[in-house]
Design a protein around this motif. Structure first.
Motif, mmCIF file in Angstrom:
data_model
loop_
_atom_site.group_PDB
_atom_site.id
_atom_site.type_symbol
_atom_site.label_atom_id
_atom_site.label_comp_id
_atom_site.label_asym_id
_atom_site.label_seq_id
_atom_site.Cartn_x
_atom_site.Cartn_y
_atom_site.Cartn_z
ATOM 1 N N THR B 192 112.133 34.115 -17.424
ATOM 2 C CA THR B 192 111.448 34.541 -18.648
ATOM 3 C C THR B 192 112.459 34.714 -19.782
ATOM 4 O O THR B 192 112.205 34.339 -20.937
ATOM 5 C CB THR B 192 110.674 35.848 -18.391
ATOM 6 O OG1 THR B 192 109.805 35.646 -17.277
ATOM 7 C CG2 THR B 192 109.850 36.258 -19.607
ATOM 8 N N GLN B 193 113.634 35.250 -19.427
ATOM 9 C CA GLN B 193 114.673 35.395 -20.459
ATOM 10 C C GLN B 193 115.098 34.032 -21.000
ATOM 11 O O GLN B 193 115.269 33.850 -22.199
ATOM 12 C CB GLN B 193 115.892 36.113 -19.866
ATOM 13 C CG GLN B 193 115.659 37.592 -19.593
ATOM 14 C CD GLN B 193 116.835 38.220 -18.854
ATOM 15 O OE1 GLN B 193 117.627 37.531 -18.212
ATOM 16 N NE2 GLN B 193 116.934 39.538 -18.945
ATOM 17 N N MET B 194 115.270 33.086 -20.101
ATOM 18 C CA MET B 194 115.780 31.785 -20.540
ATOM 19 C C MET B 194 114.700 30.961 -21.254
ATOM 20 O O MET B 194 114.955 30.344 -22.275
ATOM 21 C CB MET B 194 116.311 31.020 -19.337
ATOM 22 C CG MET B 194 116.960 29.713 -19.751
ATOM 23 S SD MET B 194 117.828 28.955 -18.406
ATOM 24 C CE MET B 194 118.043 27.312 -19.093
ATOM 25 N N ILE B 195 113.511 30.951 -20.703
ATOM 26 C CA ILE B 195 112.444 30.137 -21.305
ATOM 27 C C ILE B 195 111.977 30.774 -22.607
ATOM 28 O O ILE B 195 111.644 30.091 -23.572
ATOM 29 C CB ILE B 195 111.266 29.996 -20.314
ATOM 30 C CG1 ILE B 195 111.712 29.205 -19.086
ATOM 31 C CG2 ILE B 195 110.064 29.317 -20.969
ATOM 32 C CD1 ILE B 195 110.776 29.327 -17.881
ATOM 33 N N ASP B 196 111.995 32.100 -22.645
ATOM 34 C CA ASP B 196 111.542 32.856 -23.812
ATOM 35 C C ASP B 196 110.222 32.302 -24.345
ATOM 36 O O ASP B 196 110.158 31.765 -25.453
ATOM 37 C CB ASP B 196 112.615 32.811 -24.920
ATOM 38 C CG ASP B 196 112.280 33.766 -26.057
ATOM 39 O OD1 ASP B 196 111.492 34.707 -25.830
ATOM 40 O OD2 ASP B 196 112.794 33.553 -27.176
ATOM 41 N N PRO B 197 109.171 32.399 -23.551
ATOM 42 C CA PRO B 197 107.897 31.775 -23.960
ATOM 43 C C PRO B 197 107.413 32.330 -25.299
ATOM 44 O O PRO B 197 107.589 33.515 -25.587
ATOM 45 C CB PRO B 197 106.949 32.169 -22.818
ATOM 46 C CG PRO B 197 107.547 33.382 -22.204
ATOM 47 C CD PRO B 197 109.033 33.208 -22.323
ATOM 48 N N ASP B 198 106.835 31.454 -26.081
ATOM 49 C CA ASP B 198 106.364 31.885 -27.402
ATOM 50 C C ASP B 198 105.157 32.788 -27.291
ATOM 51 O O ASP B 198 104.905 33.603 -28.183
ATOM 52 C CB ASP B 198 106.033 30.653 -28.244
ATOM 53 C CG ASP B 198 107.298 29.927 -28.635
ATOM 54 O OD1 ASP B 198 107.900 29.294 -27.738
ATOM 55 O OD2 ASP B 198 107.712 30.040 -29.800
ATOM 56 N N LEU B 199 104.413 32.616 -26.220
ATOM 57 C CA LEU B 199 103.157 33.355 -26.129
ATOM 58 C C LEU B 199 102.665 33.383 -24.686
ATOM 59 O O LEU B 199 102.881 32.438 -23.945
ATOM 60 C CB LEU B 199 102.110 32.626 -26.993
ATOM 61 C CG LEU B 199 100.772 33.298 -27.232
ATOM 62 C CD1 LEU B 199 100.955 34.619 -27.970
ATOM 63 C CD2 LEU B 199 99.879 32.375 -28.037
ATOM 64 N N ALA B 200 102.011 34.486 -24.345
ATOM 65 C CA ALA B 200 101.267 34.527 -23.077
ATOM 66 C C ALA B 200 99.810 34.785 -23.421
ATOM 67 O O ALA B 200 99.496 35.608 -24.304
ATOM 68 C CB ALA B 200 101.801 35.630 -22.180
ATOM 69 N N VAL B 201 98.918 34.051 -22.742
ATOM 70 C CA VAL B 201 97.473 34.275 -22.907
ATOM 71 C C VAL B 201 96.917 34.582 -21.520
ATOM 72 O O VAL B 201 96.884 33.700 -20.646
ATOM 73 C CB VAL B 201 96.769 33.039 -23.504
ATOM 74 C CG1 VAL B 201 95.260 33.278 -23.586
ATOM 75 C CG2 VAL B 201 97.326 32.711 -24.882
ATOM 76 N N LEU B 202 96.537 35.814 -21.320
ATOM 77 C CA LEU B 202 96.031 36.223 -20.004
ATOM 78 C C LEU B 202 94.583 35.778 -19.852
ATOM 79 O O LEU B 202 93.728 36.127 -20.682
ATOM 80 C CB LEU B 202 96.118 37.747 -19.861
ATOM 81 C CG LEU B 202 95.557 38.327 -18.560
ATOM 82 C CD1 LEU B 202 96.473 38.017 -17.379
ATOM 83 C CD2 LEU B 202 95.349 39.833 -18.680
ATOM 84 N N ASP B 203 94.318 35.007 -18.782
ATOM 85 C CA ASP B 203 92.938 34.620 -18.472
ATOM 86 C C ASP B 203 92.288 35.756 -17.684
ATOM 87 O O ASP B 203 92.425 35.851 -16.472
ATOM 88 C CB ASP B 203 92.936 33.325 -17.655
ATOM 89 C CG ASP B 203 91.529 32.989 -17.138
ATOM 90 O OD1 ASP B 203 90.559 33.640 -17.585
ATOM 91 O OD2 ASP B 203 91.417 32.085 -16.288
ATOM 92 N N GLY B 204 91.574 36.594 -18.409
ATOM 93 C CA GLY B 204 90.836 37.674 -17.762
ATOM 94 C C GLY B 204 89.338 37.411 -17.795
ATOM 95 O O GLY B 204 88.541 38.345 -17.826
ATOM 96 N N THR B 205 88.963 36.133 -17.823
ATOM 97 C CA THR B 205 87.518 35.839 -17.797
ATOM 98 C C THR B 205 86.930 36.296 -16.474
ATOM 99 O O THR B 205 85.890 36.940 -16.426
ATOM 100 C CB THR B 205 87.266 34.325 -17.999
ATOM 101 O OG1 THR B 205 88.096 33.597 -17.093
ATOM 102 C CG2 THR B 205 87.589 33.907 -19.417
ATOM 103 N N VAL B 206 87.631 35.907 -15.386
ATOM 104 C CA VAL B 206 87.313 36.466 -14.070
ATOM 105 C C VAL B 206 88.620 37.021 -13.516
ATOM 106 O O VAL B 206 89.629 36.314 -13.498
ATOM 107 C CB VAL B 206 86.764 35.411 -13.097
ATOM 108 C CG1 VAL B 206 86.478 36.039 -11.731
ATOM 109 C CG2 VAL B 206 85.498 34.774 -13.649
#
Lengths: 366, 309
Positions: B192-206
């Motif tokens: 996570t430190q290296m990739i440093d994602p721009d965004l996380a979108v949690l799928d909480g539909t189910v």
């Protein structure tokens, strides 16, 4: 319940058996045969080294990586064919060359055409063909048949059967690699209907006589190459019973719970297989275990005593062996296996017609 | 303090239940996806290509909440395509259980990829970049697939526990995509430190607690912020999660959740707290031992299922 014939095994020469394929169900057959009185397992074959190792640990003396080599090398009376379905016909043909009777895992073949070729070769070679349709050996199904034949609910205009499990993809946690061949239509011939539905067809014909397929629909809950859900509408002319069959490989299964439900709706009430299952699996298993330990003094144990669904496989193989020994037709024969395949094929055809047909919207007139 | 954006899914629907067609689910997701992506538009604008990393660890049915619903990925892809016109890549990784292309195909990603002209990339088959990252004062060596470091990354985790009982989360979803000799938690932190994602979108539909629960929510933010909320919703302790706590500095706590739709988070937490995946198929060792003892005493056969492989 053990085979009714088990106690009559008097031939001093044991029936020599080879097991072709010792994956999941093949290991059940191997263990059954190893525990069976009057049966000697000479060898097992499997292309997967880990499966051969397991077979050797179970007590088989010789293993082969090629079933054809086993058939050529061993002096067998009968072979259990527990290979993937795309190898059934070839294995039966090879066994026929050596005059070896065969007990074939279901489905017998990938199609009736393939089954016909297989049975023709078997007939020409004079070998017997049995099929491992085990539902009719389960104590709950035996209980339903007994209650029905006792006339306890009168006429049965309607029956339903459901068989669901989680198929090759399993359920979480995902800790093993799923084999690819069960989802390959070329390898198996179909999906849930050939994996589970053929068992249901077999037990329904055992109960109600010959069936006619009236309609069917197939479904897929994932984008897989075969159906993982099948629903079939049937009619049993002899008993005047309409039947719905639903089978699928989409539902998570947590053993020992097994989702097999058979209901017969009669005039005076309902017969259901649930009434003939142990109320508490573990308590029943413990009781069966105690009975087996006690029987050690004076008799043979009931093989797979605490697990009724494995015991059904044992009993099916034991009955086949007894028929071979008595030179009789196996109780679940190749023709029975072909019959289930034919019903499945009709269901596939009807389901395809329903999908292909353009449904005309009727004109609504004022 | 970090922020996360929450949106309710399908509020207008009068009828619950799973919709089997991806298209129907995407329509239902459109406004919620818009709501959780719009606050991050500036971070993604100008990118030629965006890499989407969903939870595709195995082809379990998406109605169970145990994997990301491909419809959520489709709705995110549709927004990116419509609003930013970026090229899209959807990634996963083959492992010793199953090939990514098989999982992706069974889950319906082939059709989605075709529809958005997106590439499906198996990260087990692409060049990697080798680097080191410090986690808790110790160095972790990583091989990170280049698509994860050469374009903005949106990680789309499911809302479920892992087999070990922690929240699956964005950090662990990224951790599964890299190779490292370190344990999975430290590898996930380093990834996570290296990739440093721009965004996380949690799928909480189910979501998955002890059973699937239609929680009907989406949540966006940084990977640690989204995971902190998911951990809380599953009733776990953020500080006890060794893959998450090192990524949440004091300045990023607590995570502020923008909740314009008024999603009942305490109700969701109540339904999910303590939930676990089903037990493994492997029989409990005590049952196997007892059966073997019984078999030895009675002469019965031991079922192959009780012998292990």
């Amino acid at each position: 319940m053990l085979s009714q014939f088990r106690g009559r095994l008097t031939d001093p020469k044991p029936l020599s058996i080879g097991v072709l394929g010792v994956g999941n169900i093949g290991m059940v057959h191997l263990k059954s045969a190893l525990a069976m009185p009057g049966v000697e397992v000479l060898a097992a074959a499997d292309a997967v080294p880990e499966n051969r190792d397991r077979a050797e640990r179970a007590g088989v003396d010789r293993t082969y990586d090629d079933y054809a080599a086993l058939l050529a090398a061993e002096d067998l009376d009968a072979a259990v064919v527990a290979l993937p379905p795309f190898l059934h016909a070839e294995a039966v043909e090879r066994a026929a060359e050596y005059g070896i009777d065969v007990f074939v895992e279901k489905p017998l073949a990938r199609s009736t055409e393939e089954a016909d070729r297989m049975l023709e070769i078997a007939e020409r070679a004079g070998i017997a063909v049995g099929v491992d349709h085990t539902l009719r050996y389960q104590p709950d199904m035996v209980g339903v048949k007994s209650a029905y034949e006792d006339g306890g609910v009168g006429h049965v205009p309607y029956a339903s059967i459901i068989r669901l499990n989680d198929g090759p993809l399993g359920r979480p946690p995902a800790d093993t690699a799923p084999p690819s061949w069960p989802l390959d239509p070329n390898a198996v011939g179909g999906g849930s209907l050939l994996e589970l539905g053929v068992h249901c067809f077999d037990v329904l014909e055992w109960l109600f006589g010959e069936l006619e397929v009236r309609d069917a629909t197939m479904g897929r809950t994932l984008e897989i190459p075969v159906e993982d859900a099948a629903t079939v509408l049937l009619r049993a002319p002899e008993t005047g019973t309409t039947i719905t069959l639903h089978c699928g490989s989409y539902q998570w299964e947590e053993l020992p719970e097994v989702n097999t439900r058979l209901r017969l709706e009669g005039i005076t009430g309902t017969i259901t297989n649930r009434d003939h299952l142990p109320k508490n699996f573990y308590a029943d298993a413990a009781r069966a275990a105690l009975e087996n330990v006690a029987s050690r003094v004076g008799g043979e144990p009931t093989v797979f005593g605490p697990t009724f669904y494995l015991r059904a496989h044992y009993d099916a193989l034991a009955d086949f062996c007894e028929a071979i020994r008595a030179n009789e037709e196996p109780p679940v024969s190749g023709l029975d296996g072909r019959r289930s395949l034919a019903l499945a094929e009709t269901a596939y055809d009807l389901a395809a017609e329903t999908v292909a047909e353009d449904v005309e919207v009727p004109e609504v007139r004022p | 303090m970090s922020s996360a954006y929450l949106a309710a899914v399908g509020e207008d629907d009068s009828r619950g239940g799973w919709r089997p067609t991806v298209d129907a689910r995407m329509v239902r997701l459109e406004s919620a996806v818009e709501a959780v992506l719009e606050p991050h538009r500036a971070r993604l604008a100008g990118a030629d290509r965006v890499t989407i990393a969903p939870d595709v660890h195995y082809p379990f049915h998406p109605s169970t909440g145990v994997v990301t619903d491909p419809a959520v990925v489709g709705a995110v892809a549709a927004w990116l395509d419509r609003e930013l016109g970026t090229d899209l890549v959807v990634v996963g990784r083959s492992d010793d259980r199953i090939a990514f292309d098989r999982t992706a195909s069974y889950l319906g990603y082939d059709r989605l990829a075709e529809r958005f002209d997106a590439a499906l990339v198996d990260l087990a088959d692409v060049p990697t970049r080798n680097e080191y990252r410090a986690v808790d004062g110790r160095s972790v060596a990583l091989s990170v697939p280049k698509p994860l470091v050469e374009s903005p990354v949106i990680v789309v985790p499911s809302l479920r526990p892992t087999e070990e009982g922690t929240a699956a989360g964005a950090v662990r979803t990224l951790g599964r995509l890299v190779t490292s000799g370190a344990d999975s938690s430290r590898a996930s932190v380093a990834a996570t430190q290296m990739i440093d994602p721009d965004l996380a979108v949690l799928d909480g539909t189910v979501a998955y607690g002890d059973d699937p629960v239609a929680t009907n929510l989406l949540l966006s933010g940084s990977a640690p912020a989204v995971d902190a909320v998911a951990t809380s919703l599953l009733g776990r302790d953020v500080d006890a999660d060794v893959a998450l706590s090192p990524l949440l500095s004091d300045g990023e706590r607590p995570v502020a959740v923008e909740n314009p739709d008024g999603v009942d988070l305490s109700g969701v937490r109540e339904r999910l707290t303590g939930g676990r995946l089903p037990p493994s198929d492997d029989t409990h060792p005590a049952v196997s031992s007892a059966y073997r003892l019984y078999a030895a005493a009675s002469g019965d056969a031991v079922p192959p299922q009780l012998e292990g492989r």
